[in-house]
Design an enzyme around this catalytic site. Structure first.
Site, PDB file in Angstrom:
ATOM      1  N   ASP A 164       0.945  -1.144   0.103  1.00  0.00           N
ATOM      2  CA  ASP A 164      -0.126   0.039   0.002  1.00  0.00           C
ATOM      3  C   ASP A 164       0.870   1.331  -0.078  1.00  0.00           C
ATOM      4  O   ASP A 164       1.832   1.405  -0.743  1.00  0.00           O
ATOM      5  CB  ASP A 164      -0.829   0.042   1.172  1.00  0.00           C
ATOM      6  CG  ASP A 164      -2.068   0.974   1.379  1.00  0.00           C
ATOM      7  OD1 ASP A 164      -2.892   0.887   0.574  1.00  0.00           O
ATOM      8  OD2 ASP A 164      -1.790   1.909   1.924  1.00  0.00           O
TER       9      ASP A 164
ATOM     10  N   TYR B 227      -2.146  11.571   2.443  1.00  0.00           N
ATOM     11  CA  TYR B 227      -3.329  11.613   1.475  1.00  0.00           C
ATOM     12  C   TYR B 227      -3.181  13.215   1.302  1.00  0.00           C
ATOM     13  O   TYR B 227      -3.253  13.529   0.129  1.00  0.00           O
ATOM     14  CB  TYR B 227      -4.636  11.077   1.964  1.00  0.00           C
ATOM     15  CG  TYR B 227      -4.401   9.617   2.113  1.00  0.00           C
ATOM     16  CD1 TYR B 227      -4.851   8.989   0.860  1.00  0.00           C
ATOM     17  CD2 TYR B 227      -4.393   9.042   3.215  1.00  0.00           C
ATOM     18  CE1 TYR B 227      -5.036   7.463   0.827  1.00  0.00           C
ATOM     19  CE2 TYR B 227      -4.572   7.556   3.009  1.00  0.00           C
ATOM     20  CZ  TYR B 227      -4.772   6.988   1.929  1.00  0.00           C
ATOM     21  OH  TYR B 227      -5.008   5.399   2.128  1.00  0.00           O
TER      22      TYR B 227
ATOM     23  N   HIS C  17      -6.570  -6.896  -1.182  1.00  0.00           N
ATOM     24  CA  HIS C  17      -5.604  -5.746  -0.863  1.00  0.00           C
ATOM     25  C   HIS C  17      -4.857  -6.278   0.398  1.00  0.00           C
ATOM     26  O   HIS C  17      -3.364  -5.893   0.546  1.00  0.00           O
ATOM     27  CB  HIS C  17      -6.284  -4.510  -0.541  1.00  0.00           C
ATOM     28  CG  HIS C  17      -5.326  -3.360  -0.424  1.00  0.00           C
ATOM     29  ND1 HIS C  17      -4.551  -3.003  -1.214  1.00  0.00           N
ATOM     30  CD2 HIS C  17      -5.170  -2.773   0.823  1.00  0.00           C
ATOM     31  CE1 HIS C  17      -3.980  -1.650  -0.881  1.00  0.00           C
ATOM     32  NE2 HIS C  17      -4.239  -1.862   0.520  1.00  0.00           N
TER      33      HIS C  17
END
Length: 299
Positions: A102, A209, A269
């Site tokens: 990730d 982010y 994931h």
């Protein structure tokens, strides 16, 4: 095999990590993603250490027991990359084997692109090359839908309140709802909640982010000839990932001159949690094979 916990000064920050394996072993650095911390590698740390590697599973900046500097500028890829380089140097090495999942994979890709002299080999787990995402977003609306949560995370304060609500229900669901049933135990979730509850942790995690819109974070990925990865690279991809399309893995190979791509069918994931034996075998094969070639074994 004993796992010890260290806190070191690296790149001007206090950085916590779980460590195992012989001090003179080849250095392996494990980089977690959102919303994990070093614990996300609990199935990989000891197996790698038992193979003779010196293994460091970092709490990256903003997470768990590591420092959480204020401001999005402190979370651009260059800063995240330099944390890893500082750790490599602190352990008196010139380079390391980098394994990232990730967001940790994004840091690994960036390190391999911009400072390849510090990367012996790179393994990306369900994270595309940073230049691959814009290509797929431009042609596939489904990936826009899957990535829509990233826009929500750009907001100030609201995401923190939302993620903390109902005893971190939303974050816990990101693990348990989007993984194979039974992957994360209640003890696992409780350990994650303890990490998320650290002062400043939610903001630190979200700043990864929010830093996406910083100019310095995206300028390097405009030209293909500048973003090629020439260190040996392996991409491991759980094909039932509900956040990232399978096409991203294939697109990423276009930016690698020496790569292997392996899809794992029955995995999402969270493939390194769901299929640890398979992932560990794939890691071992790649590291042993590449080491033997580099050292001339069997040549």
């Amino acid at each position: 095999m004993r796992v010890e916990h260290l806190t070191v000064k690296a790149n001007g920050m206090n950085m916590h990590m779980a460590a195992a394996g012989p001090n003179d072993g080849k250095l392996v650095i494990l980089l977690h993603g959102f919303p994990e911390f070093w614990y996300g590698w609990k199935e990989q740390i000891v197996p790698l250490a038992e193979q003779g590697f010196r293994v460091l599973a970092l709490d990256q900046r903003g997470y768990n027991l590591s420092d959480k500097p204020e401001g999005t500028a402190n979370y651009v890829l260059d800063e995240l990359r330099d944390d890893v380089i500082a750790v490599i140097r602190l352990f008196q090495r010139e380079k390391a084997i980098i394994i990232g999942h990730d967001w940790g994979g994004a840091v690994g890709w960036h390190l391999a692109v911009t400072r390849p002299e510090h990367v012996e080999r790179f393994i990306a787990i369900n994270m595309p090359h940073p230049a691959a995402m814009p290509k797929i977003l431009a042609t596939n609306p489904l990936q826009w839908f899957k990535s829509s949560y990233m826009a929500f995370f750009q907001m100030q304060d609201v995401p923190e309140k939302s993620l903390a609500a109902n005893d971190y229900y939303g974050l816990a669901m990101a693990l348990t709802k989007f993984s194979q049933e039974g992957t994360f135990s209640q003890m696992d979730v409780d350990n994650y909640k303890e990490a998320w509850s650290k002062p400043g942790a939610l903001t630190g995690m979200l700043n990864w982010y929010r830093a996406l819109t910083e100019k310095d974070n995206i300028s390097v990925y405009g030209q293909k000839n500048r973003v090629m990865v020439h260190v040996p690279t392996k991409i491991i991809w759980g094909i039932k990932d509900q956040f990232l399309l399978k096409k991203l893995a294939q697109e990423s190979t276009k930016y690698c001159s020496d790569y292997e791509l392996v899809y794992i069918d029955d995995a999402t994931h969270w493939v390194h949690h769901e299929q640890p034996e398979i992932v560990n075998m794939l890691i071992k094969e790649f590291l042993v094979e590449k080491t033997q070639v580099a050292e001339g074994v069997g040549v």
